[in-house]
Structure formats: C-alpha cells, structure tokens
Design a protein around this motif. Structure first.
Motif, short mmCIF file in Angstrom:
data_model
loop_
_atom_site.label_atom_id
_atom_site.label_comp_id
_atom_site.label_asym_id
_atom_site.label_seq_id
_atom_site.Cartn_x
_atom_site.Cartn_y
_atom_site.Cartn_z
N ILE A 56 54.36 104.67 8.06
CA ILE A 56 54.44 105.38 9.41
C ILE A 56 53.60 106.51 9.34
CG2 ILE A 56 55.98 106.62 11.00
CD1 ILE A 56 58.15 104.98 9.78
N ALA A 57 52.51 106.74 10.38
CA ALA A 57 51.63 107.84 10.52
C ALA A 57 52.65 108.81 10.99
CB ALA A 57 50.52 107.43 11.33
N VAL A 58 52.39 110.40 10.45
CA VAL A 58 53.05 111.48 10.80
C VAL A 58 52.32 112.61 11.06
CG1 VAL A 58 53.70 111.80 8.39
CG2 VAL A 58 55.29 112.55 10.06
N GLU A 59 52.50 113.52 11.89
CA GLU A 59 51.78 114.45 12.03
C GLU A 59 52.86 115.97 11.90
OE1 GLU A 59 50.07 116.98 15.76
OE2 GLU A 59 49.45 114.82 15.58
N VAL A 60 52.48 116.69 11.08
CA VAL A 60 53.30 117.88 11.07
C VAL A 60 52.83 119.09 11.79
CG1 VAL A 60 54.06 119.71 9.34
CG2 VAL A 60 53.75 117.48 8.45
N LEU A 61 53.61 119.41 12.49
CA LEU A 61 53.48 120.35 13.72
C LEU A 61 53.39 121.73 12.88
CD1 LEU A 61 55.76 118.82 16.39
CD2 LEU A 61 53.03 119.03 16.17
N PRO A 62 52.84 122.83 13.57
CA PRO A 62 52.75 124.09 12.93
C PRO A 62 54.13 124.73 12.57
CG PRO A 62 51.13 124.09 14.82
CD PRO A 62 52.07 122.84 14.69
N HIS A 63 55.15 124.44 13.13
CA HIS A 63 56.51 124.88 12.72
C HIS A 63 57.15 124.15 11.48
CE1 HIS A 63 57.33 122.39 16.14
NE2 HIS A 63 58.53 122.40 15.70
N GLY A 64 56.67 122.83 11.28
CA GLY A 64 57.07 122.16 10.11
C GLY A 64 56.19 122.18 9.13
N LEU A 65 55.41 123.16 8.97
CA LEU A 65 54.50 123.22 7.72
C LEU A 65 55.46 123.86 6.64
CD1 LEU A 65 51.27 124.77 9.16
CD2 LEU A 65 51.47 122.43 8.11
N GLY A 66 55.11 123.35 5.34
CA GLY A 66 55.92 123.71 4.56
C GLY A 66 57.24 122.91 4.10
N LEU A 67 57.59 122.07 5.01
CA LEU A 67 58.95 121.61 4.93
C LEU A 67 58.69 120.02 4.43
CD1 LEU A 67 60.58 122.39 8.22
CD2 LEU A 67 61.17 123.06 5.95
N PRO A 68 59.62 119.46 3.62
CA PRO A 68 59.39 118.17 3.09
C PRO A 68 59.41 117.07 4.21
CG PRO A 68 61.47 118.60 2.64
CD PRO A 68 61.03 119.93 3.21
N LEU A 69 58.56 116.15 4.23
CA LEU A 69 58.88 114.81 5.12
C LEU A 69 60.28 114.24 4.73
CD1 LEU A 69 55.07 113.35 4.55
CD2 LEU A 69 55.98 114.63 6.32
N PRO A 70 60.67 113.44 5.81
CA PRO A 70 61.78 112.57 5.56
C PRO A 70 61.75 111.81 4.03
CG PRO A 70 60.95 112.55 8.03
CD PRO A 70 59.88 113.18 6.98
N ALA A 71 62.74 111.68 3.63
CA ALA A 71 62.57 111.08 2.06
C ALA A 71 64.09 110.58 2.05
CB ALA A 71 62.26 112.08 1.19
N TYR A 72 63.77 109.55 1.01
CA TYR A 72 65.12 108.75 0.61
C TYR A 72 65.77 109.62 -0.53
CZ TYR A 72 63.28 104.89 3.22
OH TYR A 72 62.72 104.13 4.18
N ALA A 73 66.99 109.89 -0.43
CA ALA A 73 67.71 110.76 -1.23
C ALA A 73 67.99 109.89 -2.74
CB ALA A 73 68.96 111.18 -1.02
N THR A 74 68.18 108.66 -2.51
CA THR A 74 68.33 107.74 -3.93
C THR A 74 67.59 106.43 -3.60
OG1 THR A 74 70.36 106.57 -2.92
CG2 THR A 74 70.47 108.52 -4.04
N GLU A 75 67.66 105.78 -4.85
CA GLU A 75 66.93 104.51 -4.90
C GLU A 75 67.42 103.48 -3.87
OE1 GLU A 75 63.58 102.06 -5.58
OE2 GLU A 75 63.85 104.28 -6.51
N GLY A 76 68.72 103.43 -3.75
CA GLY A 76 69.44 102.55 -2.77
C GLY A 76 69.89 103.08 -1.38
N ALA A 77 69.24 104.38 -0.86
CA ALA A 77 69.40 104.80 0.32
C ALA A 77 68.77 103.86 1.57
CB ALA A 77 69.11 106.27 0.41
N ALA A 78 69.53 103.79 2.35
CA ALA A 78 68.88 103.23 3.69
C ALA A 78 68.20 103.84 4.67
CB ALA A 78 69.92 102.34 4.42
N GLY A 79 68.76 105.24 4.61
CA GLY A 79 68.15 106.30 5.74
C GLY A 79 67.32 107.28 4.82
N MET A 80 66.67 108.12 5.50
CA MET A 80 65.72 109.14 4.81
C MET A 80 66.47 110.41 5.55
SD MET A 80 61.96 107.68 5.71
CE MET A 80 62.49 106.70 7.13
N ASP A 81 66.24 111.34 4.76
CA ASP A 81 66.98 112.52 5.27
C ASP A 81 65.84 113.43 5.88
OD1 ASP A 81 69.47 112.38 3.93
OD2 ASP A 81 68.91 113.17 2.16
#
Length: 149
Positions: free
Chosen positions: A6-31
């Motif tokens: 998935i192509a993603v663009e980080v906006l100025p107010h999102g700089l320095g924040l992590p991209l959505p990520a899976y918390a565990t190997e079995g997670a279905a959703g990204m935080d």
C-alpha cells in the motif's frame, strides 16, 4: 503469509510518527496512531475525526477497514461509531478515525497514541439480479426473530 503493498504519504503533521503496524505476528489489524498536535480531550458523549497524518492508495479490489481497539473500547469507552469504517481504493484524502466517547469521563488523546486498528480486506463487488426469492424457514422475520421460542 502474503502481503499487499500500500503506497502511503506522510503529511507534515504525521512526520515522526510510526506507520500503521502489526503489534504481533498473529495480528489481523495494524495499529494506527493519532497525529494530533497537542493533547485533544474527547468529552463524554462527543465524537471527533482524529487525524492520522497519512494518505494512502489502497489497491483496487481491496478496502482498509477502520476498527476500534478493544482495550480503548473496554477501558475508556472509545468506539468507532461507524465501525468498521471503510477506506475505499479511490479515496486519497487524509485517513481520519471517527472516535466517540461513550463513557462518562473525558478522555485525552495524545500524539502517537494508538487509536484504531486498520485491517486490509478484499472486496467483492455485487451484481444485482431482479428475480423472485426462495422461501426460507426464517422468512421475513426481522430483528430478534431468531431468538424467540
């Protein structure tokens, strides 16, 4: 396990924040995290569209579902009132998470706080066909009709 890019663009107010990520190997959703500039207080009974600081290009044939985080829902009364929300493949605006506070206590959302889960899901398009319907045991029974004895 396969993955879909998935192509993603980080906006100025999102700089320095992590991209959505899976918390565990079995997670279905990204935080997904909040890209608020300062603390944001969500009052009881209120709702707000909380920015993530991201724009994304969801591939054709997919959607990204926005879902509540179970811990926030249980412990703080924060829900995604349209959950799951949908980010369509042709949407190019900032991803925002609609949160509602159903508790009786104000809740403070801070920068970088995990506020929702994003789940990539395939989409099947419907093709309507006008035709008589078959009969079923339930028939036209509506809300609560299967719970009656």
């Amino acid at each position: 396990m396969s993955s879909v890019e998935i192509a993603v663009e980080v906006l100025p107010h999102g700089l320095g924040l992590p991209l959505p990520a899976y918390a565990t190997e079995g997670a279905a959703g990204m935080d997904a995290v909040a890209a608020v500039e300062g603390d944001f207080v969500l009052m009881p009974g209120a709702r707000a569209a909380v920015p993530t600081g991201l724009r994304m290009a969801v591939p054709a044939g997919y959607e990204v579902q926005v879902r509540a985080r179970s811990g926030l829902a249980l412990n703080a009364g924060l829900i995604v009132p349209n959950g799951p929300g949908t980010i369509d493949s042709d949407y190019r605006g900032e991803v925002k998470v609609i949160l509602a506070n159903i508790s009786d206590t104000p809740f403070t959302i801070t920068r970088g706080m995990r506020i929702a889960q994003l789940l990539l899901a395939p989409v099947t398009r419907a093709a309507w066909r006008v035709a008589p319907l078959d009969d079923t045991a339930r028939g036209a029974g509506g809300f609560g009709s299967t719970g009656r004895t």
